[in-house]
Design a protein around this motif. Structure first.
Motif, mmCIF file in Angstrom:
data_model
loop_
_atom_site.group_PDB
_atom_site.id
_atom_site.type_symbol
_atom_site.label_atom_id
_atom_site.label_comp_id
_atom_site.label_asym_id
_atom_site.label_seq_id
_atom_site.Cartn_x
_atom_site.Cartn_y
_atom_site.Cartn_z
ATOM 1 N N VAL A 65 -25.116 121.338 -18.741
ATOM 2 C CA VAL A 65 -26.352 121.194 -18.052
ATOM 3 C C VAL A 65 -26.769 122.752 -18.092
ATOM 4 O O VAL A 65 -28.059 122.808 -18.145
ATOM 5 N N THR A 66 -25.854 123.788 -17.954
ATOM 6 C CA THR A 66 -26.421 124.887 -17.901
ATOM 7 C C THR A 66 -26.720 125.231 -19.350
ATOM 8 O O THR A 66 -28.038 126.179 -19.448
ATOM 9 N N GLN A 67 -26.498 124.741 -20.295
ATOM 10 C CA GLN A 67 -27.169 125.188 -21.671
ATOM 11 C C GLN A 67 -28.106 124.540 -21.834
ATOM 12 O O GLN A 67 -29.155 125.187 -22.556
ATOM 13 N N VAL A 68 -28.646 123.199 -21.369
ATOM 14 C CA VAL A 68 -29.806 122.339 -21.501
ATOM 15 C C VAL A 68 -30.830 123.144 -20.789
ATOM 16 O O VAL A 68 -32.047 123.452 -21.290
ATOM 17 N N LEU A 69 -30.732 123.756 -19.470
ATOM 18 C CA LEU A 69 -31.481 124.110 -18.618
ATOM 19 C C LEU A 69 -31.817 125.739 -19.150
ATOM 20 O O LEU A 69 -32.917 126.179 -19.060
ATOM 21 N N ALA A 70 -31.028 126.308 -19.571
ATOM 22 C CA ALA A 70 -31.001 127.559 -20.155
ATOM 23 C C ALA A 70 -32.205 127.826 -21.374
ATOM 24 O O ALA A 70 -32.971 128.709 -21.560
ATOM 25 N N ARG A 71 -31.920 126.583 -21.988
ATOM 26 C CA ARG A 71 -32.797 126.607 -23.084
ATOM 27 C C ARG A 71 -34.230 126.146 -22.982
ATOM 28 O O ARG A 71 -35.294 126.677 -23.631
ATOM 29 N N SER A 72 -34.579 125.871 -21.702
ATOM 30 C CA SER A 72 -35.739 125.161 -21.175
ATOM 31 C C SER A 72 -36.353 126.179 -20.189
ATOM 32 O O SER A 72 -37.838 126.326 -19.959
ATOM 33 N N ALA A 73 -35.508 126.937 -19.507
ATOM 34 C CA ALA A 73 -36.189 127.703 -18.280
ATOM 35 C C ALA A 73 -36.907 128.910 -18.582
ATOM 36 O O ALA A 73 -37.963 129.080 -17.970
ATOM 37 N N GLY A 74 -36.616 129.398 -19.877
ATOM 38 C CA GLY A 74 -37.438 130.551 -20.261
ATOM 39 C C GLY A 74 -38.790 130.138 -20.513
ATOM 40 O O GLY A 74 -39.511 131.087 -20.294
ATOM 41 N N TRP A 75 -38.973 128.959 -21.441
ATOM 42 C CA TRP A 75 -40.124 128.523 -21.627
ATOM 43 C C TRP A 75 -41.083 128.312 -20.390
ATOM 44 O O TRP A 75 -42.503 128.875 -20.409
ATOM 45 N N GLY A 105 -40.246 122.944 -22.196
ATOM 46 C CA GLY A 105 -39.848 123.703 -20.815
ATOM 47 C C GLY A 105 -39.082 122.660 -20.091
ATOM 48 O O GLY A 105 -38.597 121.660 -20.581
ATOM 49 N N LEU A 106 -39.074 123.025 -18.792
ATOM 50 C CA LEU A 106 -38.261 122.261 -17.904
ATOM 51 C C LEU A 106 -38.825 120.976 -17.457
ATOM 52 O O LEU A 106 -38.315 119.961 -17.304
ATOM 53 N N GLY A 107 -40.012 120.834 -17.626
ATOM 54 C CA GLY A 107 -40.886 119.636 -17.006
ATOM 55 C C GLY A 107 -40.788 118.759 -18.258
ATOM 56 O O GLY A 107 -40.362 117.654 -17.849
ATOM 57 N N LEU A 117 -32.537 121.606 -8.422
ATOM 58 C CA LEU A 117 -31.875 122.761 -7.680
ATOM 59 C C LEU A 117 -32.636 124.107 -8.075
ATOM 60 O O LEU A 117 -32.852 124.978 -7.332
ATOM 61 N N LEU A 118 -32.745 124.151 -9.711
ATOM 62 C CA LEU A 118 -33.362 125.359 -10.064
ATOM 63 C C LEU A 118 -34.545 125.450 -9.493
ATOM 64 O O LEU A 118 -35.183 126.732 -9.235
ATOM 65 N N MET A 119 -35.844 124.564 -9.617
ATOM 66 C CA MET A 119 -36.892 124.617 -9.106
ATOM 67 C C MET A 119 -36.906 124.995 -7.455
ATOM 68 O O MET A 119 -37.621 125.491 -7.208
#
Length: 327
Positions: free
Chosen positions: A91-101, A276-278, A298-300
């Motif tokens: 999950v960390t890898q998936v979110l890290a790939r999207s969170a920056g955008w 992105g995350l959306g 949780l990140l949001m």
């Protein structure tokens, strides 16, 4: 810049409540990610393959209490689990790939909207009843009222399909390798133009309305009259005396609408296929990917609470009286 123990307790309570909602919400949705993965296999769903999937993701079929304990243990060790949709990625890898955008998109939209909205709101209040005020004040209400999906589709059709000025999807040209080269940066900015424009109208309307109202109330204060009596230039009085103090309600509004900005970014990223995350949350919801849904919510939540905390700290810097009252 200190915060009272009561304020910290409020943030702590909100975080605990967010953890509970974050855990329960995806599990109250119908369906199971394990059943979804098995259904996707189709004819390949041999007994051995089914057993392997259930063995790897069997936690989602356990009792809620067992899952919750495992969830808390993962949070304590910063282990958000393995994605069902993007297996074997974590999950960390998936979110890290999207969170920056998403962070880039929201930061650009808020910065642009804050500058435009506050500037127009200050000018409209300074010349209340003038030509600019009669135009931008009703326009702000319209911009706040239009649904995000209508704005997104309108911008997509006008700038992307009809005029073909801007690319209609993704975050950059797929033929380019990610780097800090001028070509790649220019491609990123070009691809972000329409999503930023789609997020901005509602934000501009909010900031403009709040700034105008706050500015009007500030213009009658003694320090504004004193600035004028000193013979200072009109722009100096407007920005250094009036606008600076009128910004406090705008900052409060910024923290309150951050959650709405995340909601708008979900629609925007889906329409423009922005990675992105959306878009990640949408694909994870369709796949019933509980770990990714939990991690993203949780990140949001942390981002929203962090923004409110930052505003509390900035308040104390801009107006020391607020910091003293909260201490």
């Amino acid at each position: 810049m200190r915060l009272s123990s009561r304020r910290l307790a409020v943030y702590g309570t909100a975080f605990i409540f967010a953890i509970l909602v974050n855990f329960l919400l995806p599990r109250l949705m119908p369906g199971s990610p394990v059943d979804g993965m098995i259904a996707q296999l189709g004819p390949r769903a041999t007994p051995a393959a089914v057993d392997a999937i259930r063995a790897r993701f069997g936690a989602v079929d356990q009792s809620y209490w067992s899952q919750f304990l495992e969830y808390l243990q993962g949070l304590a060790t910063f282990d958000l689990g393995v994605s069902v949709k993007y297996y074997p990625q974590t999950v960390t890898q998936v979110l890290a790939r999207s969170a920056g955008w998403t962070a880039f998109l929201i930061f650009a939209a808020i910065t642009f909207s804050l500058i435009v909205g506050c500037l127009l709101g200050a000018l409209a209040a300074w010349r209340r009843g003038g030509r600019l005020d009669t135009i931008v004040s009703p326009l702000a209400i319209v911009m706040k009222s239009v649904p995000p999906v209508v704005i997104c589709l309108s911008i997509l059709f006008f700038f992307g399909v009809s005029l073909r000025w801007l690319p209609v999807g993704y975050a950059y040209d797929p033929s380019l390798d990610p780097s800090f080269s001028p070509g790649f940066i220019g491609s990123v900015l070009l691809h972000a133009a329409m999503p930023v424009l789609a997020l901005s109208p509602a934000l501009i309307g909010e900031f403009l309305t709040t700034m105008r109202t706050s500015m009007i109330s500030v213009l009658g204060e003694d320090y504004v009259t004193m600035g004028r009596a000193k013979g200072l230039r009109e722009m100096a009085v407007m920005f250094n005396y009036a606008a600076r103090n009128a910004l406090l309600p705008v900052l409060t509004n910024l923290a309150l609408i951050l959650g709405a900005v995340f909601g708008g970014s979900i629609v925007t990223e889906i329409v423009f296929n922005y990675p992105g995350l959306g878009l990640t949350l949408y694909t994870a919801s369709v796949a019933r990917d509980y770990p990714v849904i939990q991690g993203q919510l949780l990140l949001m939540t942390l981002a929203t609470l962090g923004a409110n905390l930052l505003v509390d700290l900035v308040y104390g810097v801009i107006d020391p009286r607020i910091g003293e009252a909260r201490a």
